[in-house]
Write a protein that holds these residues in place. Sequence first.
Motif, PDB file in Angstrom:
ATOM      1  N   TYR A 176      33.719  74.652  26.810  1.00 56.90           N
ATOM      2  CA  TYR A 176      32.506  73.493  26.363  1.00 56.90           C
ATOM      3  C   TYR A 176      33.169  72.786  25.030  1.00 56.90           C
ATOM      4  O   TYR A 176      32.356  72.510  24.172  1.00 56.90           O
ATOM      5  N   THR A 177      34.300  72.190  25.379  1.00 57.38           N
ATOM      6  CA  THR A 177      35.117  71.388  24.305  1.00 57.38           C
ATOM      7  C   THR A 177      35.585  70.146  24.894  1.00 57.38           C
ATOM      8  O   THR A 177      36.245  70.074  26.136  1.00 57.38           O
ATOM      9  N   LEU A 178      35.473  69.299  24.130  1.00 59.01           N
ATOM     10  CA  LEU A 178      36.457  68.079  24.702  1.00 59.01           C
ATOM     11  C   LEU A 178      37.786  67.932  24.426  1.00 59.01           C
ATOM     12  O   LEU A 178      38.400  68.732  23.623  1.00 59.01           O
ATOM     13  N   LYS A 179      38.644  67.108  25.133  1.00 61.09           N
ATOM     14  CA  LYS A 179      40.068  67.189  24.840  1.00 61.09           C
ATOM     15  C   LYS A 179      40.360  66.663  23.789  1.00 61.09           C
ATOM     16  O   LYS A 179      39.700  65.645  23.169  1.00 61.09           O
ATOM     17  N   ASP A 180      41.322  66.817  22.970  1.00 57.94           N
ATOM     18  CA  ASP A 180      41.547  66.467  21.745  1.00 57.94           C
ATOM     19  C   ASP A 180      41.943  64.935  21.750  1.00 57.94           C
ATOM     20  O   ASP A 180      41.865  64.056  20.716  1.00 57.94           O
ATOM     21  N   ASP A 181      42.557  64.527  22.766  1.00 62.34           N
ATOM     22  CA  ASP A 181      43.099  63.192  22.832  1.00 62.34           C
ATOM     23  C   ASP A 181      42.064  62.207  23.574  1.00 62.34           C
ATOM     24  O   ASP A 181      42.204  61.228  23.832  1.00 62.34           O
ATOM     25  N   TYR A 182      40.887  62.719  23.945  1.00 59.50           N
ATOM     26  CA  TYR A 182      39.825  62.019  24.556  1.00 59.50           C
ATOM     27  C   TYR A 182      38.957  61.187  23.709  1.00 59.50           C
ATOM     28  O   TYR A 182      38.373  61.664  22.664  1.00 59.50           O
ATOM     29  N   GLU A 183      38.780  59.955  23.923  1.00 60.40           N
ATOM     30  CA  GLU A 183      37.798  59.045  23.297  1.00 60.40           C
ATOM     31  C   GLU A 183      36.580  59.178  23.791  1.00 60.40           C
ATOM     32  O   GLU A 183      36.282  58.754  25.029  1.00 60.40           O
ATOM     33  N   MET A 184      35.463  59.345  22.942  1.00 63.91           N
ATOM     34  CA  MET A 184      34.218  59.903  23.662  1.00 63.91           C
ATOM     35  C   MET A 184      33.654  58.678  24.430  1.00 63.91           C
ATOM     36  O   MET A 184      33.615  57.390  23.940  1.00 63.91           O
ATOM     37  N   GLY A 185      33.241  58.902  25.639  1.00 69.13           N
ATOM     38  CA  GLY A 185      32.603  57.567  26.536  1.00 69.13           C
ATOM     39  C   GLY A 185      33.671  56.985  27.254  1.00 69.13           C
ATOM     40  O   GLY A 185      33.279  56.181  27.911  1.00 69.13           O
ATOM     41  N   ASN A 186      34.773  57.003  26.910  1.00 70.53           N
ATOM     42  CA  ASN A 186      35.898  56.133  27.370  1.00 70.53           C
ATOM     43  C   ASN A 186      36.309  56.784  28.829  1.00 70.53           C
ATOM     44  O   ASN A 186      37.279  57.787  28.937  1.00 70.53           O
ATOM     45  N   LEU A 187      35.853  56.397  30.040  1.00 69.05           N
ATOM     46  CA  LEU A 187      36.168  57.052  31.243  1.00 69.05           C
ATOM     47  C   LEU A 187      36.931  55.860  31.977  1.00 69.05           C
ATOM     48  O   LEU A 187      37.404  56.044  33.289  1.00 69.05           O
ATOM     49  N   ASN A 188      37.633  55.030  30.966  1.00 67.98           N
ATOM     50  CA  ASN A 188      38.743  53.895  31.940  1.00 67.98           C
ATOM     51  C   ASN A 188      38.021  53.147  33.143  1.00 67.98           C
ATOM     52  O   ASN A 188      38.492  52.989  34.077  1.00 67.98           O
ATOM     53  N   PHE A 189      36.525  53.016  32.763  1.00 63.42           N
ATOM     54  CA  PHE A 189      35.723  52.390  33.893  1.00 63.42           C
ATOM     55  C   PHE A 189      35.378  50.929  33.378  1.00 63.42           C
ATOM     56  O   PHE A 189      34.575  51.078  32.689  1.00 63.42           O
ATOM     57  N   ASP A 190      35.831  49.866  33.787  1.00 63.76           N
ATOM     58  CA  ASP A 190      35.560  48.556  33.331  1.00 63.76           C
ATOM     59  C   ASP A 190      35.923  47.410  34.522  1.00 63.76           C
ATOM     60  O   ASP A 190      36.734  46.703  34.283  1.00 63.76           O
ATOM     61  N   PRO A 191      35.119  47.701  35.557  1.00 63.55           N
ATOM     62  CA  PRO A 191      35.823  46.952  36.769  1.00 63.55           C
ATOM     63  C   PRO A 191      35.663  45.519  36.477  1.00 63.55           C
ATOM     64  O   PRO A 191      36.083  44.706  36.935  1.00 63.55           O
ATOM     65  N   LEU A 192      34.530  44.941  35.611  1.00 63.77           N
ATOM     66  CA  LEU A 192      34.303  43.553  35.246  1.00 63.77           C
ATOM     67  C   LEU A 192      35.088  43.049  34.070  1.00 63.77           C
ATOM     68  O   LEU A 192      35.087  41.921  33.608  1.00 63.77           O
ATOM     69  N   GLY A 193      35.972  44.035  33.657  1.00 62.52           N
ATOM     70  CA  GLY A 193      36.689  43.714  32.368  1.00 62.52           C
ATOM     71  C   GLY A 193      36.057  42.925  31.139  1.00 62.52           C
ATOM     72  O   GLY A 193      36.503  41.884  30.451  1.00 62.52           O
ATOM     73  N   LEU A 194      35.080  43.576  30.904  1.00 62.74           N
ATOM     74  CA  LEU A 194      34.041  43.303  29.855  1.00 62.74           C
ATOM     75  C   LEU A 194      34.354  43.790  28.265  1.00 62.74           C
ATOM     76  O   LEU A 194      34.195  43.334  27.283  1.00 62.74           O
ATOM     77  N   ALA A 195      35.279  44.895  28.266  1.00 64.21           N
ATOM     78  CA  ALA A 195      35.805  45.476  27.129  1.00 64.21           C
ATOM     79  C   ALA A 195      36.612  44.415  26.415  1.00 64.21           C
ATOM     80  O   ALA A 195      37.702  44.121  26.907  1.00 64.21           O
ATOM     81  N   PRO A 196      36.412  44.215  24.959  1.00 70.89           N
ATOM     82  CA  PRO A 196      37.232  43.140  24.379  1.00 70.89           C
ATOM     83  C   PRO A 196      38.533  43.864  24.132  1.00 70.89           C
ATOM     84  O   PRO A 196      38.794  45.149  23.795  1.00 70.89           O
ATOM     85  N   LYS A 197      39.811  43.080  23.791  1.00 68.56           N
ATOM     86  CA  LYS A 197      41.017  43.655  23.526  1.00 68.56           C
ATOM     87  C   LYS A 197      40.958  43.802  21.929  1.00 68.56           C
ATOM     88  O   LYS A 197      41.722  44.884  21.465  1.00 68.56           O
ATOM     89  N   ASP A 198      40.230  43.341  21.195  1.00 61.36           N
ATOM     90  CA  ASP A 198      40.104  43.252  19.644  1.00 61.36           C
ATOM     91  C   ASP A 198      39.423  44.681  19.343  1.00 61.36           C
ATOM     92  O   ASP A 198      38.378  44.582  19.676  1.00 61.36           O
ATOM     93  N   PRO A 199      40.243  45.569  18.390  1.00 59.26           N
ATOM     94  CA  PRO A 199      39.368  46.760  18.048  1.00 59.26           C
ATOM     95  C   PRO A 199      38.024  46.572  17.278  1.00 59.26           C
ATOM     96  O   PRO A 199      37.061  47.143  17.754  1.00 59.26           O
ATOM     97  N   ALA A 200      38.119  45.239  16.477  1.00 51.83           N
ATOM     98  CA  ALA A 200      36.545  45.138  15.775  1.00 51.83           C
ATOM     99  C   ALA A 200      35.614  44.633  16.915  1.00 51.83           C
ATOM    100  O   ALA A 200      34.484  45.219  16.770  1.00 51.83           O
TER     101      ALA A 200
END
Length: 232
Positions: A168-192
């Motif tokens: 019942y633990t997450l993988k150490d290299d997993y970013e919470m909520g990031n399922l690599n699902f962005d079909p519309l390309g809405l996620a900005p490239k800039d970290p901020a």
Amino acid sequence: PINFNSNPAINLTYTKMSMKLMNNAVSHRGVTAKSFRTQDSKLISSLYPPPVTDLKTLPGICKPFPDVFDPASLVDYTIPVVEVRRMRESELVHSRVAMLAVVGYLVGEEVEEIPAFINFDGEITGPAINQFQQIRQGFWEPLLIAIGLAESYRVAVGWSAPVGDDVYTLKDDYEMGNLNFDPLGLAPKDPAKLKDMQTKELNNGRLAMIAIAAFTGQELVDKKGIIEHMAL
């Protein structure tokens, strides 16, 4: 401070040492877990970065809550970082489900008189809380298969195999909520900008969780749909 996703080795070591310190204090000093939290929280915070410090580096912090959004005070010095990461994953999942549920409530009640949207029979009516019971066979089977596939994918991406201490633990290299699902390309490239969008997602999700609870309670009380209340 240690970032959740920056150094998995240090993160794992910190968690194991924190838990070992707690266990030793309780077993060898003969104190209760409650008294240990009150007496030794300063000791732990002096030896290791507190989870709340790491939590402040994540999205979800904004006005009118300039500090960590934790109204129930679930995060303290006695909670391992891996547990805080799991809490954030749960918050994200429930936020997304709640946002879909709000849309489902409103759309389901609004289009109930349009046969094309009502399980092809035009017989599903009334408040959203009673519409599930009216759905006939042929709807639930594909829905359950779709949910199973989605959850299987989420578990494969983010969760550790249930072996040894990694139950019942997450993988150490997993970013919470990031399922690599962005079909519309809405996620900005800039970290901020990406962090700002993630904060907006969390804020809308938190509001949706409160809203869906209110929708359900209101319909249980007066047996009227939410759309009916909005029309008044």
